[in-house]
Motif scaffolding. Structure first.
Motif, mmCIF file in Angstrom:
data_model
loop_
_atom_site.group_PDB
_atom_site.id
_atom_site.type_symbol
_atom_site.label_atom_id
_atom_site.label_comp_id
_atom_site.label_asym_id
_atom_site.label_seq_id
_atom_site.Cartn_x
_atom_site.Cartn_y
_atom_site.Cartn_z
ATOM 1 N N ALA A 39 0.825 -1.209 0.000
ATOM 2 C CA ALA A 39 0.000 0.000 0.000
ATOM 3 C C ALA A 39 0.864 1.266 0.000
ATOM 4 O O ALA A 39 0.582 2.219 -0.728
ATOM 5 C CB ALA A 39 -0.938 -0.003 1.202
ATOM 6 N N GLU A 40 1.917 1.267 0.804
ATOM 7 C CA GLU A 40 2.797 2.442 0.858
ATOM 8 C C GLU A 40 3.491 2.686 -0.475
ATOM 9 O O GLU A 40 3.710 3.827 -0.876
ATOM 10 C CB GLU A 40 3.857 2.286 1.943
ATOM 11 N N ALA A 41 3.831 1.630 -1.165
ATOM 12 C CA ALA A 41 4.541 1.759 -2.435
ATOM 13 C C ALA A 41 3.619 2.140 -3.581
ATOM 14 O O ALA A 41 4.046 2.792 -4.532
ATOM 15 C CB ALA A 41 5.262 0.457 -2.766
ATOM 16 N N THR A 42 2.352 1.759 -3.504
ATOM 17 C CA THR A 42 1.448 1.982 -4.631
ATOM 18 C C THR A 42 0.467 3.130 -4.421
ATOM 19 O O THR A 42 0.176 3.864 -5.356
ATOM 20 C CB THR A 42 0.645 0.706 -4.955
ATOM 21 N N ASN A 43 -0.065 3.290 -3.213
ATOM 22 C CA ASN A 43 -1.062 4.329 -2.956
ATOM 23 C C ASN A 43 -1.057 4.683 -1.469
ATOM 24 O O ASN A 43 -1.954 4.286 -0.725
ATOM 25 C CB ASN A 43 -2.458 3.840 -3.380
ATOM 26 N N PRO A 44 -0.062 5.439 -1.018
ATOM 27 C CA PRO A 44 0.024 5.752 0.409
ATOM 28 C C PRO A 44 -1.130 6.647 0.859
ATOM 29 O O PRO A 44 -1.504 7.592 0.159
ATOM 30 C CB PRO A 44 1.363 6.467 0.547
ATOM 31 N N ILE A 45 -1.703 6.298 2.005
ATOM 32 C CA ILE A 45 -2.787 7.098 2.580
ATOM 33 C C ILE A 45 -2.439 7.442 4.021
ATOM 34 O O ILE A 45 -1.611 6.776 4.645
ATOM 35 C CB ILE A 45 -4.145 6.375 2.514
ATOM 36 N N ARG A 46 -3.081 8.480 4.519
ATOM 37 C CA ARG A 46 -2.877 8.906 5.900
ATOM 38 C C ARG A 46 -4.205 9.320 6.519
ATOM 39 O O ARG A 46 -5.034 9.947 5.862
ATOM 40 C CB ARG A 46 -1.934 10.126 5.985
ATOM 41 N N VAL A 47 -4.385 8.979 7.793
ATOM 42 C CA VAL A 47 -5.480 9.534 8.580
ATOM 43 C C VAL A 47 -4.960 10.852 9.129
ATOM 44 O O VAL A 47 -3.868 10.908 9.700
ATOM 45 C CB VAL A 47 -5.905 8.584 9.720
ATOM 46 N N VAL A 48 -5.728 11.916 8.932
ATOM 47 C CA VAL A 48 -5.315 13.252 9.370
ATOM 48 C C VAL A 48 -6.008 13.567 10.687
ATOM 49 O O VAL A 48 -7.226 13.428 10.804
ATOM 50 C CB VAL A 48 -5.675 14.317 8.311
ATOM 51 N N THR A 49 -5.238 13.967 11.679
ATOM 52 C CA THR A 49 -5.794 14.418 12.956
ATOM 53 C C THR A 49 -5.391 15.868 13.160
ATOM 54 O O THR A 49 -4.268 16.266 12.836
ATOM 55 C CB THR A 49 -5.296 13.564 14.133
ATOM 56 N N SER A 50 -6.316 16.652 13.695
ATOM 57 C CA SER A 50 -6.049 18.071 13.903
ATOM 58 C C SER A 50 -7.077 18.620 14.887
ATOM 59 O O SER A 50 -7.780 17.853 15.554
ATOM 60 C CB SER A 50 -6.129 18.813 12.557
ATOM 61 N N THR A 51 -7.138 19.932 14.955
ATOM 62 C CA THR A 51 -8.186 20.610 15.715
ATOM 63 C C THR A 51 -8.770 21.717 14.847
ATOM 64 O O THR A 51 -8.120 22.190 13.910
ATOM 65 C CB THR A 51 -7.645 21.237 17.022
ATOM 66 N N VAL A 52 -10.005 22.096 15.171
ATOM 67 C CA VAL A 52 -10.663 23.209 14.476
ATOM 68 C C VAL A 52 -11.168 24.202 15.514
ATOM 69 O O VAL A 52 -11.364 23.866 16.675
ATOM 70 C CB VAL A 52 -11.822 22.732 13.572
ATOM 71 N N VAL A 53 -11.389 25.417 15.066
ATOM 72 C CA VAL A 53 -11.843 26.493 15.943
ATOM 73 C C VAL A 53 -13.322 26.312 16.278
ATOM 74 O O VAL A 53 -14.132 25.966 15.422
ATOM 75 C CB VAL A 53 -11.621 27.864 15.267
ATOM 76 N N VAL A 54 -13.651 26.546 17.556
ATOM 77 C CA VAL A 54 -15.044 26.613 17.998
ATOM 78 C C VAL A 54 -15.317 28.076 18.286
ATOM 79 O O VAL A 54 -14.674 28.673 19.153
ATOM 80 C CB VAL A 54 -15.280 25.742 19.256
ATOM 81 N N ASP A 69 -11.257 7.965 7.635
ATOM 82 C CA ASP A 69 -10.440 6.938 7.004
ATOM 83 C C ASP A 69 -9.218 7.643 6.419
ATOM 84 O O ASP A 69 -9.101 8.870 6.501
ATOM 85 C CB ASP A 69 -11.235 6.225 5.909
ATOM 86 N N GLY A 70 -8.337 6.895 5.809
ATOM 87 C CA GLY A 70 -7.159 7.493 5.193
ATOM 88 C C GLY A 70 -7.508 8.240 3.914
ATOM 89 O O GLY A 70 -8.441 7.878 3.200
ATOM 90 N N ILE A 71 -6.757 9.303 3.666
ATOM 91 C CA ILE A 71 -6.858 10.039 2.410
ATOM 92 C C ILE A 71 -5.495 9.956 1.723
ATOM 93 O O ILE A 71 -4.495 9.668 2.379
ATOM 94 C CB ILE A 71 -7.286 11.515 2.623
ATOM 95 N N PRO A 72 -5.436 10.198 0.421
ATOM 96 C CA PRO A 72 -4.134 10.125 -0.253
ATOM 97 C C PRO A 72 -3.098 11.038 0.414
ATOM 98 O O PRO A 72 -3.387 12.192 0.738
ATOM 99 C CB PRO A 72 -4.444 10.584 -1.673
ATOM 100 N N LYS A 73 -1.920 10.505 0.627
ATOM 101 C CA LYS A 73 -0.855 11.244 1.300
ATOM 102 C C LYS A 73 -0.585 12.588 0.625
ATOM 103 O O LYS A 73 -0.355 13.594 1.302
ATOM 104 C CB LYS A 73 0.419 10.398 1.316
ATOM 105 N N GLY A 74 -0.638 12.637 -0.685
ATOM 106 C CA GLY A 74 -0.396 13.872 -1.417
ATOM 107 C C GLY A 74 -1.458 14.929 -1.227
ATOM 108 O O GLY A 74 -1.264 16.087 -1.610
ATOM 109 N N SER A 75 -2.595 14.576 -0.625
ATOM 110 C CA SER A 75 -3.692 15.524 -0.406
ATOM 111 C C SER A 75 -3.714 16.111 0.996
ATOM 112 O O SER A 75 -4.565 16.942 1.299
ATOM 113 C CB SER A 75 -5.034 14.827 -0.671
ATOM 114 N N VAL A 76 -2.794 15.691 1.858
ATOM 115 C CA VAL A 76 -2.837 16.118 3.257
ATOM 116 C C VAL A 76 -2.709 17.631 3.399
ATOM 117 O O VAL A 76 -3.454 18.262 4.163
ATOM 118 C CB VAL A 76 -1.776 15.380 4.102
ATOM 119 N N LYS A 77 -1.807 18.258 2.664
ATOM 120 C CA LYS A 77 -1.648 19.724 2.778
ATOM 121 C C LYS A 77 -2.915 20.453 2.357
ATOM 122 O O LYS A 77 -3.339 21.404 3.023
ATOM 123 C CB LYS A 77 -0.455 20.209 1.952
#
Length: 118
Positions: A39-54, A69-77
């Motif tokens: 998976a890492e070699a063909t289509n790496p994905i990442r679960v993104v964790t963060s915070t948002v403003v209330v 779920d995971g999103i494509p690693k290249g889409s994280v930014k």
């Protein structure tokens, strides 16, 4: 040959993935490493964790969030650009969808904390 450190268990196996030989994985101590390496070699994905403003109405000024779920690693930014613009209003419950279908990935951004109204 691509090299990865497997994160599927605490062992941290050093994987080698041979792209020219049908993505054969070596260095793994279990089948989880094979799945992860391919998976890492063909289509790496990442679960993104963060915070948002209330904005108002809660004891906390931020709410924790993650992708369901995971999103494509290249889409994280690009995902973080959207996440940084989110503003919530209390009440918020764990599992509430904060952003539906983030970046057309089919993956929602969800709240991971409860913020009752004050």
């Amino acid at each position: 040959m691509k090299k990865f450190i497997c994160i599927m268990c605490p062992k941290g196996c050093h994987l080698s993935v041979d792209e020219e030989n049908e993505y054969q994985v070596s260095g793994n101590s279990c089948n989880k490493g094979v799945k992860y390496g391919k998976a890492e070699a063909t289509n790496p994905i990442r679960v993104v964790t963060s915070t948002v403003v209330v904005n108002t109405g809660a004891k906390s000024a931020r709410c924790s969030v993650k992708t369901a779920d995971g999103i494509p690693k290249g889409s994280v930014k690009d995902a973080m650009k959207i996440i940084n613009r989110v503003r919530l209003q209390a009440p918020v419950s764990i599992g509430d969808v904060v952003v539906e279908n983030l970046l057309d990935t089919g993956v929602d951004l969800v709240a991971t904390s409860n913020l009752p109204e004050i």
